[in-house]
Write a protein that holds these residues in place. Structure first.
Motif, PDB file in Angstrom:
ATOM      1  N   ILE A  45      -7.190  -1.309  -0.868  1.00 47.77           N
ATOM      2  CA  ILE A  45      -6.925  -0.213   0.051  1.00 47.77           C
ATOM      3  C   ILE A  45      -8.260   0.496   0.265  1.00 47.77           C
ATOM      4  O   ILE A  45      -8.990   0.728  -0.697  1.00 47.77           O
ATOM      5  CB  ILE A  45      -5.902   0.782  -0.551  1.00 47.77           C
ATOM      6  CG1 ILE A  45      -4.561   0.089  -0.802  1.00 47.77           C
ATOM      7  CG2 ILE A  45      -5.719   1.997   0.348  1.00 47.77           C
ATOM      8  CD1 ILE A  45      -3.566   0.932  -1.585  1.00 47.77           C
ATOM      9  N   PRO A  46      -8.610   0.848   1.479  1.00 45.84           N
ATOM     10  CA  PRO A  46      -9.894   1.527   1.697  1.00 45.84           C
ATOM     11  C   PRO A  46     -10.021   2.790   0.828  1.00 45.84           C
ATOM     12  O   PRO A  46      -9.062   3.558   0.686  1.00 45.84           O
ATOM     13  CB  PRO A  46      -9.874   1.890   3.180  1.00 45.84           C
ATOM     14  CG  PRO A  46      -8.922   0.910   3.790  1.00 45.84           C
ATOM     15  CD  PRO A  46      -7.875   0.648   2.730  1.00 45.84           C
ATOM     16  N   LEU A  47     -11.194   2.983   0.252  1.00 46.02           N
ATOM     17  CA  LEU A  47     -11.442   4.145  -0.597  1.00 46.02           C
ATOM     18  C   LEU A  47     -11.173   5.444   0.162  1.00 46.02           C
ATOM     19  O   LEU A  47     -10.662   6.408  -0.412  1.00 46.02           O
ATOM     20  CB  LEU A  47     -12.875   4.123  -1.146  1.00 46.02           C
ATOM     21  CG  LEU A  47     -13.267   5.289  -2.039  1.00 46.02           C
ATOM     22  CD1 LEU A  47     -12.335   5.403  -3.253  1.00 46.02           C
ATOM     23  CD2 LEU A  47     -14.721   5.150  -2.484  1.00 46.02           C
ATOM     24  N   ALA A  48     -11.472   5.479   1.445  1.00 47.94           N
ATOM     25  CA  ALA A  48     -11.218   6.680   2.249  1.00 47.94           C
ATOM     26  C   ALA A  48      -9.727   7.024   2.253  1.00 47.94           C
ATOM     27  O   ALA A  48      -9.352   8.199   2.199  1.00 47.94           O
ATOM     28  CB  ALA A  48     -11.721   6.495   3.675  1.00 47.94           C
ATOM     29  N   LYS A  49      -8.860   6.025   2.292  1.00 47.09           N
ATOM     30  CA  LYS A  49      -7.415   6.284   2.274  1.00 47.09           C
ATOM     31  C   LYS A  49      -6.987   6.778   0.894  1.00 47.09           C
ATOM     32  O   LYS A  49      -6.208   7.729   0.794  1.00 47.09           O
ATOM     33  CB  LYS A  49      -6.634   5.026   2.642  1.00 47.09           C
ATOM     34  CG  LYS A  49      -5.147   5.263   2.702  1.00 47.09           C
ATOM     35  CD  LYS A  49      -4.400   4.079   3.271  1.00 47.09           C
ATOM     36  CE  LYS A  49      -2.928   4.438   3.402  1.00 47.09           C
ATOM     37  NZ  LYS A  49      -2.188   3.416   4.121  1.00 47.09           N
ATOM     38  N   VAL A  50      -7.505   6.172  -0.169  1.00 45.03           N
ATOM     39  CA  VAL A  50      -7.173   6.599  -1.534  1.00 45.03           C
ATOM     40  C   VAL A  50      -7.618   8.045  -1.735  1.00 45.03           C
ATOM     41  O   VAL A  50      -6.850   8.891  -2.210  1.00 45.03           O
ATOM     42  CB  VAL A  50      -7.821   5.676  -2.588  1.00 45.03           C
ATOM     43  CG1 VAL A  50      -7.611   6.213  -4.001  1.00 45.03           C
ATOM     44  CG2 VAL A  50      -7.269   4.253  -2.464  1.00 45.03           C
ATOM     45  N   THR A  51      -8.839   8.347  -1.362  1.00 42.24           N
ATOM     46  CA  THR A  51      -9.376   9.699  -1.497  1.00 42.24           C
ATOM     47  C   THR A  51      -8.611  10.686  -0.614  1.00 42.24           C
ATOM     48  O   THR A  51      -8.322  11.806  -1.030  1.00 42.24           O
ATOM     49  CB  THR A  51     -10.873   9.711  -1.143  1.00 42.24           C
ATOM     50  OG1 THR A  51     -11.544   8.772  -1.977  1.00 42.24           O
ATOM     51  CG2 THR A  51     -11.490  11.087  -1.354  1.00 42.24           C
TER      52      THR A  51
ATOM     53  N   GLU B 244     -14.344   7.435 -10.235  1.00 45.01           N
ATOM     54  CA  GLU B 244     -14.343   6.049 -10.720  1.00 45.01           C
ATOM     55  C   GLU B 244     -12.961   5.430 -10.693  1.00 45.01           C
ATOM     56  O   GLU B 244     -12.804   4.264 -10.320  1.00 45.01           O
ATOM     57  CB  GLU B 244     -14.915   5.988 -12.151  1.00 45.01           C
ATOM     58  CG  GLU B 244     -16.375   6.379 -12.273  1.00 45.01           C
ATOM     59  CD  GLU B 244     -16.624   7.895 -12.228  1.00 45.01           C
ATOM     60  OE1 GLU B 244     -17.764   8.288 -11.905  1.00 45.01           O
ATOM     61  OE2 GLU B 244     -15.685   8.680 -12.479  1.00 45.01           O
ATOM     62  N   THR B 245     -11.946   6.216 -11.087  1.00 44.55           N
ATOM     63  CA  THR B 245     -10.600   5.646 -11.083  1.00 44.55           C
ATOM     64  C   THR B 245     -10.078   5.473  -9.653  1.00 44.55           C
ATOM     65  O   THR B 245      -9.376   4.495  -9.375  1.00 44.55           O
ATOM     66  CB  THR B 245      -9.601   6.483 -11.918  1.00 44.55           C
ATOM     67  OG1 THR B 245      -9.559   7.820 -11.436  1.00 44.55           O
ATOM     68  CG2 THR B 245      -9.966   6.459 -13.392  1.00 44.55           C
ATOM     69  N   MET B 246     -10.440   6.368  -8.747  1.00 43.32           N
ATOM     70  CA  MET B 246     -10.015   6.195  -7.351  1.00 43.32           C
ATOM     71  C   MET B 246     -10.677   4.959  -6.745  1.00 43.32           C
ATOM     72  O   MET B 246     -10.037   4.200  -6.017  1.00 43.32           O
ATOM     73  CB  MET B 246     -10.319   7.448  -6.527  1.00 43.32           C
ATOM     74  CG  MET B 246      -9.371   8.594  -6.878  1.00 43.32           C
ATOM     75  SD  MET B 246      -9.457   9.993  -5.745  1.00 43.32           S
ATOM     76  CE  MET B 246     -11.039  10.707  -6.220  1.00 43.32           C
TER      77      MET B 246
ATOM     78  N   GLU C 247       0.825  -1.215   0.000  1.00 41.50           N
ATOM     79  CA  GLU C 247       0.000   0.000   0.000  1.00 41.50           C
ATOM     80  C   GLU C 247       0.859   1.265   0.000  1.00 41.50           C
ATOM     81  O   GLU C 247       0.381   2.345  -0.315  1.00 41.50           O
ATOM     82  CB  GLU C 247      -0.984   0.015   1.169  1.00 41.50           C
ATOM     83  CG  GLU C 247      -0.360   0.181   2.533  1.00 41.50           C
ATOM     84  CD  GLU C 247       0.187  -1.111   3.157  1.00 41.50           C
ATOM     85  OE1 GLU C 247       0.792  -1.017   4.240  1.00 41.50           O
ATOM     86  OE2 GLU C 247       0.022  -2.188   2.565  1.00 41.50           O
ATOM     87  N   SER C 248       2.133   1.118   0.318  1.00 40.82           N
ATOM     88  CA  SER C 248       3.027   2.277   0.289  1.00 40.82           C
ATOM     89  C   SER C 248       3.258   2.777  -1.134  1.00 40.82           C
ATOM     90  O   SER C 248       3.820   3.852  -1.325  1.00 40.82           O
ATOM     91  CB  SER C 248       4.374   1.951   0.956  1.00 40.82           C
ATOM     92  OG  SER C 248       5.086   0.997   0.185  1.00 40.82           O
ATOM     93  N   HIS C 249       2.803   2.043  -2.117  1.00 37.55           N
ATOM     94  CA  HIS C 249       2.920   2.446  -3.523  1.00 37.55           C
ATOM     95  C   HIS C 249       1.706   3.245  -4.004  1.00 37.55           C
ATOM     96  O   HIS C 249       1.604   3.537  -5.190  1.00 37.55           O
ATOM     97  CB  HIS C 249       3.103   1.215  -4.420  1.00 37.55           C
ATOM     98  CG  HIS C 249       4.398   0.493  -4.181  1.00 37.55           C
ATOM     99  ND1 HIS C 249       5.583   0.922  -4.708  1.00 37.55           N
ATOM    100  CD2 HIS C 249       4.673  -0.610  -3.449  1.00 37.55           C
ATOM    101  CE1 HIS C 249       6.551   0.107  -4.329  1.00 37.55           C
ATOM    102  NE2 HIS C 249       6.025  -0.826  -3.554  1.00 37.55           N
ATOM    103  N   LEU C 250       0.802   3.591  -3.090  1.00 34.16           N
ATOM    104  CA  LEU C 250      -0.429   4.280  -3.477  1.00 34.16           C
ATOM    105  C   LEU C 250      -0.150   5.580  -4.233  1.00 34.16           C
ATOM    106  O   LEU C 250      -0.778   5.849  -5.263  1.00 34.16           O
ATOM    107  CB  LEU C 250      -1.315   4.554  -2.258  1.00 34.16           C
ATOM    108  CG  LEU C 250      -2.598   5.335  -2.528  1.00 34.16           C
ATOM    109  CD1 LEU C 250      -3.474   4.618  -3.560  1.00 34.16           C
ATOM    110  CD2 LEU C 250      -3.370   5.554  -1.236  1.00 34.16           C
ATOM    111  N   ILE C 251       0.772   6.389  -3.769  1.00 37.68           N
ATOM    112  CA  ILE C 251       1.059   7.650  -4.452  1.00 37.68           C
ATOM    113  C   ILE C 251       1.568   7.377  -5.866  1.00 37.68           C
ATOM    114  O   ILE C 251       1.148   8.035  -6.821  1.00 37.68           O
ATOM    115  CB  ILE C 251       2.038   8.522  -3.640  1.00 37.68           C
ATOM    116  CG1 ILE C 251       1.338   9.015  -2.371  1.00 37.68           C
ATOM    117  CG2 ILE C 251       2.566   9.693  -4.468  1.00 37.68           C
ATOM    118  CD1 ILE C 251       2.230   9.777  -1.410  1.00 37.68           C
ATOM    119  N   ALA C 252       2.425   6.391  -6.011  1.00 41.41           N
ATOM    120  CA  ALA C 252       2.930   6.034  -7.350  1.00 41.41           C
ATOM    121  C   ALA C 252       1.789   5.577  -8.260  1.00 41.41           C
ATOM    122  O   ALA C 252       1.741   5.949  -9.441  1.00 41.41           O
ATOM    123  CB  ALA C 252       3.987   4.952  -7.246  1.00 41.41           C
TER     124      ALA C 252
END
Length: 179
Positions: free
Chosen positions: A70-76, A59-61, A39-44
């Motif tokens: 990964i929880p949508l709240a973390k992505v957002t 939609e892409t998030m 999950e540490s690659h989320l920014i990449a």
């Protein structure tokens, strides 16, 4: 990324998420499966999506959240925290107004206001027709031409408030000729 969630509709969710993302992003996320702290690659991942699509749509998030588990709240949260990520599409033409010292002293605030008035948008927004996005920047390195406006990769300067409409019209006419 945790183990794939076992739900009755996981194949449909996975297929929809894969369809919403560019193939190279899907492949990158798949390559992370089983890695410790993947999950540490989320920014990449978000950078890749934005590089391909120009922005991060809801939609892409959601697709990133599903495929990466990964929880949508973390992505957002990551997407909204970092100024670099765009949460709305960019216009066909990107307008950057230099607000560096030299440009500001020579009237960049008036140029900015005229652009906002003519386009009907504020900094960080895109016109309803999708033609222009307006941003500010701290310095374009063209202080001798102050005040300057950069549209796409073309620097315009020195610019007066009265020239703003003419400059915008030039881009609109150019697009009509191409159409």
């Amino acid at each position: 990324m945790s183990a794939t969630v076992n739900t009755d509709n996981w194949p449909a969710i996975k297929a929809a998420a894969e369809a919403a993302l560019p193939a190279k992003v899907v492949e990158f996320i798949a390559s992370l499966k089983g890695q410790t702290h993947a999950e540490s690659h989320l920014i990449a991942i978000l950078h890749m999506v934005q590089a391909e699509n120009g922005w991060l749509s809801p939609e892409t998030m959601e697709a990133v959240a599903q495929l990466a588990q990964i929880p949508l709240a973390k992505v957002t949260g990551v997407a909204t925290f970092y100024h670099y990520f765009r949460l709305q599409p960019r216009g066909k033409h990107m307008i950057n107004v230099c607000l560096g010292t030299a440009c500001y002293v020579k009237g960049a605030d008036k140029i900015s206001q005229r652009l906002m008035d003519n386009l009907g948008i504020a900094f960080g927004e895109t016109t309803k027709d999708g033609m222009f996005s307006l941003e500010s920047t701290r310095c374009l390195g063209t202080c001798g031409l102050a005040p300057v406006v950069m549209i796409d990769d073309q620097v315009h300067g020195p610019v007066t408030p009265g020239e703003v409409g003419l400059i915008l019209e030039k881009y609109l006419k150019k697009d009509k000729v191409k159409a």
